[in-house]
Design a protein around this motif. Structure first.
Motif, PDB file in Angstrom:
ATOM      1  N   TYR A 101       0.843  -1.184   0.000  1.00  0.00           N
ATOM      2  CA  TYR A 101       0.000   0.000   0.000  1.00  0.00           C
ATOM      3  C   TYR A 101       0.885   1.243   0.000  1.00  0.00           C
ATOM      4  CZ  TYR A 101      -4.223  -2.710   0.900  1.00  0.00           C
ATOM      5  OH  TYR A 101      -5.275  -3.583   0.796  1.00  0.00           O
ATOM      6  N   ALA A 102       0.526   2.216  -0.821  1.00  0.00           N
ATOM      7  CA  ALA A 102       1.228   3.495  -0.869  1.00  0.00           C
ATOM      8  C   ALA A 102       0.227   4.600  -0.557  1.00  0.00           C
ATOM      9  CB  ALA A 102       1.855   3.720  -2.241  1.00  0.00           C
ATOM     10  N   TYR A 103       0.650   5.561   0.257  1.00  0.00           N
ATOM     11  CA  TYR A 103      -0.199   6.692   0.636  1.00  0.00           C
ATOM     12  C   TYR A 103       0.447   7.949   0.070  1.00  0.00           C
ATOM     13  CZ  TYR A 103      -2.952   9.888   3.527  1.00  0.00           C
ATOM     14  OH  TYR A 103      -3.780  10.880   3.956  1.00  0.00           O
ATOM     15  N   VAL A 104      -0.236   8.590  -0.872  1.00  0.00           N
ATOM     16  CA  VAL A 104       0.295   9.780  -1.538  1.00  0.00           C
ATOM     17  C   VAL A 104      -0.460  11.006  -1.047  1.00  0.00           C
ATOM     18  CG1 VAL A 104       0.555  10.971  -3.753  1.00  0.00           C
ATOM     19  CG2 VAL A 104       1.022   8.513  -3.591  1.00  0.00           C
ATOM     20  N   VAL A 105       0.274  11.972  -0.554  1.00  0.00           N
ATOM     21  CA  VAL A 105      -0.315  13.248  -0.152  1.00  0.00           C
ATOM     22  C   VAL A 105       0.661  14.349  -0.543  1.00  0.00           C
ATOM     23  CG1 VAL A 105       0.579  12.905   2.202  1.00  0.00           C
ATOM     24  CG2 VAL A 105      -1.175  14.650   1.774  1.00  0.00           C
ATOM     25  N   GLY A 106       0.214  15.240  -1.416  1.00  0.00           N
ATOM     26  CA  GLY A 106       1.098  16.301  -1.895  1.00  0.00           C
ATOM     27  C   GLY A 106       2.323  15.725  -2.586  1.00  0.00           C
ATOM     28  N   PRO A 107       3.509  16.232  -2.281  1.00  0.00           N
ATOM     29  CA  PRO A 107       4.731  15.722  -2.903  1.00  0.00           C
ATOM     30  C   PRO A 107       5.295  14.488  -2.218  1.00  0.00           C
ATOM     31  CG  PRO A 107       5.269  17.546  -1.466  1.00  0.00           C
ATOM     32  CD  PRO A 107       3.772  17.404  -1.410  1.00  0.00           C
ATOM     33  N   SER A 108       4.596  13.950  -1.235  1.00  0.00           N
ATOM     34  CA  SER A 108       5.110  12.837  -0.437  1.00  0.00           C
ATOM     35  C   SER A 108       4.440  11.521  -0.799  1.00  0.00           C
ATOM     36  CB  SER A 108       4.921  13.106   1.055  1.00  0.00           C
ATOM     37  OG  SER A 108       5.572  14.306   1.437  1.00  0.00           O
ATOM     38  N   CYS A 109       5.180  10.437  -0.597  1.00  0.00           N
ATOM     39  CA  CYS A 109       4.665   9.090  -0.791  1.00  0.00           C
ATOM     40  C   CYS A 109       5.129   8.247   0.382  1.00  0.00           C
ATOM     41  CB  CYS A 109       5.170   8.498  -2.109  1.00  0.00           C
ATOM     42  SG  CYS A 109       4.638   6.791  -2.405  1.00  0.00           S
ATOM     43  N   TYR A 110       4.187   7.697   1.132  1.00  0.00           N
ATOM     44  CA  TYR A 110       4.500   6.831   2.261  1.00  0.00           C
ATOM     45  C   TYR A 110       4.449   5.388   1.772  1.00  0.00           C
ATOM     46  CZ  TYR A 110       3.627  11.028   5.014  1.00  0.00           C
ATOM     47  OH  TYR A 110       3.664  12.296   5.535  1.00  0.00           O
ATOM     48  N   ASP A 158      -9.895  33.523 -14.875  1.00  0.00           N
ATOM     49  CA  ASP A 158      -9.596  33.589 -16.305  1.00  0.00           C
ATOM     50  C   ASP A 158      -8.101  33.434 -16.572  1.00  0.00           C
ATOM     51  OD1 ASP A 158     -12.113  36.136 -16.724  1.00  0.00           O
ATOM     52  OD2 ASP A 158     -12.256  33.954 -16.947  1.00  0.00           O
ATOM     53  N   TRP A 159      -7.271  33.719 -15.581  1.00  0.00           N
ATOM     54  CA  TRP A 159      -5.832  33.576 -15.759  1.00  0.00           C
ATOM     55  C   TRP A 159      -5.388  32.225 -15.219  1.00  0.00           C
ATOM     56  CZ3 TRP A 159      -2.553  34.833 -11.182  1.00  0.00           C
ATOM     57  CH2 TRP A 159      -3.314  35.061 -10.047  1.00  0.00           C
ATOM     58  N   PRO A 160      -4.198  31.752 -15.574  1.00  0.00           N
ATOM     59  CA  PRO A 160      -3.771  30.418 -15.128  1.00  0.00           C
ATOM     60  C   PRO A 160      -3.865  30.272 -13.619  1.00  0.00           C
ATOM     61  CG  PRO A 160      -2.275  31.264 -16.780  1.00  0.00           C
ATOM     62  CD  PRO A 160      -3.221  32.389 -16.440  1.00  0.00           C
ATOM     63  N   LEU A 161      -4.359  29.126 -13.197  1.00  0.00           N
ATOM     64  CA  LEU A 161      -4.512  28.878 -11.771  1.00  0.00           C
ATOM     65  C   LEU A 161      -3.160  29.016 -11.085  1.00  0.00           C
ATOM     66  CD1 LEU A 161      -6.892  25.811 -11.990  1.00  0.00           C
ATOM     67  CD2 LEU A 161      -7.489  28.138 -11.396  1.00  0.00           C
ATOM     68  N   PRO A 162      -3.040  29.902 -10.116  1.00  0.00           N
ATOM     69  CA  PRO A 162      -1.725  30.228  -9.570  1.00  0.00           C
ATOM     70  C   PRO A 162      -1.209  29.246  -8.527  1.00  0.00           C
ATOM     71  CG  PRO A 162      -3.405  31.520  -8.481  1.00  0.00           C
ATOM     72  CD  PRO A 162      -4.105  30.701  -9.520  1.00  0.00           C
ATOM     73  N   GLY A 163      -2.097  28.470  -7.919  1.00  0.00           N
ATOM     74  CA  GLY A 163      -1.646  27.751  -6.745  1.00  0.00           C
ATOM     75  C   GLY A 163      -1.556  26.252  -6.880  1.00  0.00           C
ATOM     76  N   LEU A 164      -1.653  25.713  -8.106  1.00  0.00           N
ATOM     77  CA  LEU A 164      -1.483  24.280  -8.229  1.00  0.00           C
ATOM     78  C   LEU A 164      -0.112  23.878  -7.734  1.00  0.00           C
ATOM     79  CD1 LEU A 164      -3.175  23.531 -11.656  1.00  0.00           C
ATOM     80  CD2 LEU A 164      -4.049  23.103  -9.374  1.00  0.00           C
ATOM     81  N   PRO A 165       0.030  22.716  -7.135  1.00  0.00           N
ATOM     82  CA  PRO A 165       1.320  22.323  -6.576  1.00  0.00           C
ATOM     83  C   PRO A 165       2.428  22.393  -7.629  1.00  0.00           C
ATOM     84  CG  PRO A 165      -0.400  20.790  -5.931  1.00  0.00           C
ATOM     85  CD  PRO A 165      -1.003  21.686  -6.948  1.00  0.00           C
ATOM     86  N   LEU A 166       3.459  23.166  -7.339  1.00  0.00           N
ATOM     87  CA  LEU A 166       4.577  23.279  -8.260  1.00  0.00           C
ATOM     88  C   LEU A 166       5.516  22.094  -8.128  1.00  0.00           C
ATOM     89  CD1 LEU A 166       5.347  27.086  -7.855  1.00  0.00           C
ATOM     90  CD2 LEU A 166       3.976  25.944  -9.611  1.00  0.00           C
ATOM     91  N   ARG A 167       5.554  21.491  -6.959  1.00  0.00           N
ATOM     92  CA  ARG A 167       6.415  20.327  -6.755  1.00  0.00           C
ATOM     93  C   ARG A 167       5.749  19.083  -7.325  1.00  0.00           C
ATOM     94  NH1 ARG A 167       7.766  20.318  -0.489  1.00  0.00           N
ATOM     95  NH2 ARG A 167       9.036  18.538  -1.145  1.00  0.00           N
ATOM     96  N   PRO A 168       6.526  18.177  -7.907  1.00  0.00           N
ATOM     97  CA  PRO A 168       5.937  16.940  -8.444  1.00  0.00           C
ATOM     98  C   PRO A 168       5.196  16.186  -7.340  1.00  0.00           C
ATOM     99  CG  PRO A 168       8.213  17.191  -9.166  1.00  0.00           C
ATOM    100  CD  PRO A 168       7.977  18.251  -8.134  1.00  0.00           C
ATOM    101  N   PRO A 169       4.078  15.547  -7.672  1.00  0.00           N
ATOM    102  CA  PRO A 169       3.320  14.812  -6.653  1.00  0.00           C
ATOM    103  C   PRO A 169       4.018  13.520  -6.272  1.00  0.00           C
ATOM    104  CG  PRO A 169       2.364  14.441  -8.796  1.00  0.00           C
ATOM    105  CD  PRO A 169       3.467  15.457  -9.008  1.00  0.00           C
ATOM    106  N   GLY A 170       3.550  12.910  -5.174  1.00  0.00           N
ATOM    107  CA  GLY A 170       4.140  11.659  -4.719  1.00  0.00           C
ATOM    108  C   GLY A 170       4.016  10.533  -5.723  1.00  0.00           C
ATOM    109  N   THR A 171       2.999  10.593  -6.604  1.00  0.00           N
ATOM    110  CA  THR A 171       2.864   9.562  -7.629  1.00  0.00           C
ATOM    111  C   THR A 171       4.042   9.583  -8.602  1.00  0.00           C
ATOM    112  OG1 THR A 171       1.409  11.129  -8.766  1.00  0.00           O
ATOM    113  CG2 THR A 171       0.361   9.312  -7.587  1.00  0.00           C
ATOM    114  N   ALA A 172       4.691  10.718  -8.749  1.00  0.00           N
ATOM    115  CA  ALA A 172       5.854  10.795  -9.641  1.00  0.00           C
ATOM    116  C   ALA A 172       7.002   9.935  -9.123  1.00  0.00           C
ATOM    117  CB  ALA A 172       6.306  12.251  -9.790  1.00  0.00           C
ATOM    118  N   LEU A 173       7.105   9.768  -7.798  1.00  0.00           N
ATOM    119  CA  LEU A 173       8.136   8.893  -7.238  1.00  0.00           C
ATOM    120  C   LEU A 173       7.912   7.449  -7.671  1.00  0.00           C
ATOM    121  CD1 LEU A 173       8.268  10.328  -3.610  1.00  0.00           C
ATOM    122  CD2 LEU A 173      10.019  10.577  -5.366  1.00  0.00           C
ATOM    123  N   ILE A 174       6.650   7.043  -7.734  1.00  0.00           N
ATOM    124  CA  ILE A 174       6.324   5.672  -8.143  1.00  0.00           C
ATOM    125  C   ILE A 174       6.722   5.433  -9.591  1.00  0.00           C
ATOM    126  CG2 ILE A 174       4.416   4.064  -8.520  1.00  0.00           C
ATOM    127  CD1 ILE A 174       2.997   5.361  -6.140  1.00  0.00           C
TER     128      ILE A 174
END
Length: 289
Positions: A101-110, A158-174
């Protein structure tokens, strides 16, 4: 069960108890038939459910001490460090038998009871998953969708969403680990893909303005890395529907200051967006190269 006791018992069972007058023949573990060695390995590897985390100190609470074997006996990860031959023989069984089991939250993966992070500046070893992960065959993923801003602070959508996470998500580690060479992953189950109740009022307000634009972007951010997988059976298990519980309804309606009908209408739209995205992802990863 110790390695010495297991080997001795297996040899006596196969060859019989030697007579007292016969000279004892020294038998090393590696001279045993590979079938017998594999039978011994089966008593030393995890074969149950391996949670993504056992105890995260900042969360508090008691440590998770659930056994990793179905017979509730301890497994023996030290066997991987005996020598290269034994390591190569057992590593596929060690990671390929249990359900991880993997738990992904934000840029982290447990995973494996360890917190990995896409940008761990304190420990570079924790910024990528260990190579052994490539031998995992069955993986359950729990994804907690999140973003680091409040849509109410940025009403101009109307402008690009400013606050989407800039750091890769924890799924990127997988996917980064699996892309570095061959892997054994055959089944992925999305156990949960959900947003916490604390963020729901903000998401409801935003969805009423952007028709789910922010939610689609968050889904894409967390799930798009999984698209590189091929030949994997992607399933869903236990996905929580929005507002399934009455208490959740009442809390979100109170915090969002909107009517029940309006909140439920947003829930239906968000559920439609999520399932459409997941079905498209499943079709993509199930294709063979």
């Amino acid at each position: 069960m110790s390695m010495k006791f297991t080997i001795k018992s297996a040899v006596l069972h196969q060859h019989g108890q030697p007579s007292s007058g016969a000279p004892r023949k020294q038998t090393s573990f590696l001279t045993l038939p590979i079938e017998l060695r594999n039978a011994i390995y089966e008593y030393l590897i995890p074969n149950g459910k391996i949670p993504g985390y056992w105890f995260i100190s900042e969360w508090g609470g008691p440590p998770d001490r659930r056994p990793l074997r179905l017979d509730e006996q301890p497994c023996c990860p030290a066997i991987l460090r005996i020598n290269r031959q034994i390591h190569d023989e057992v590593i596929g069984m060690f990671y390929g038998t249990a359900q991880f089991y993997a738990y992904v939250v934000g840029p982290s993966c447990y995973l494996f009871g360890v917190k990995f992070d896409t940008q761990n500046l304190d420990n570079a070893a924790l910024s990528k998953l260990p190579p052994g992960f490539r031998f995992v065959r069955s993986l359950h993923i729990h994804i907690a969708l999140s973003w680091p801003w409040n849509p109410g602070e940025h009403p101009n959508l109307d402008w690009p969403l400013p606050g989407l996470p800039l750091r890769p998500p924890g799924t990127a580690l997988i996917t980064e680990c699996l892309s570095n060479g061959s892997h054994q992953l055959r089944q992925v189950t999305l156990h949960k893909v959900q947003i916490g109740d604390a963020r729901m009022p903000a998401l409801i307000d935003c969805t009423l303005e952007d028709r789910g634009r922010l939610y689609r972007a968050v889904l894409k951010h967390f799930l798009a890395p999984l698209r590189i997988l091929r030949g994997v059976d992607l399933k869903y298990d236990g996905l929580c529907k929005f507002g399934r519980h009455g208490s959740t309804h009442r809390g979100i309606i109170r915090d969002s200051l909107r009517s029940r009908e309006e909140v439920l209408r947003v829930f239906v739209g968000l559920e439609r967006i999520r399932m459409s995205f997941l079905h498209g992802l499943a079709e993509n990863v199930s294709q063979h190269t």
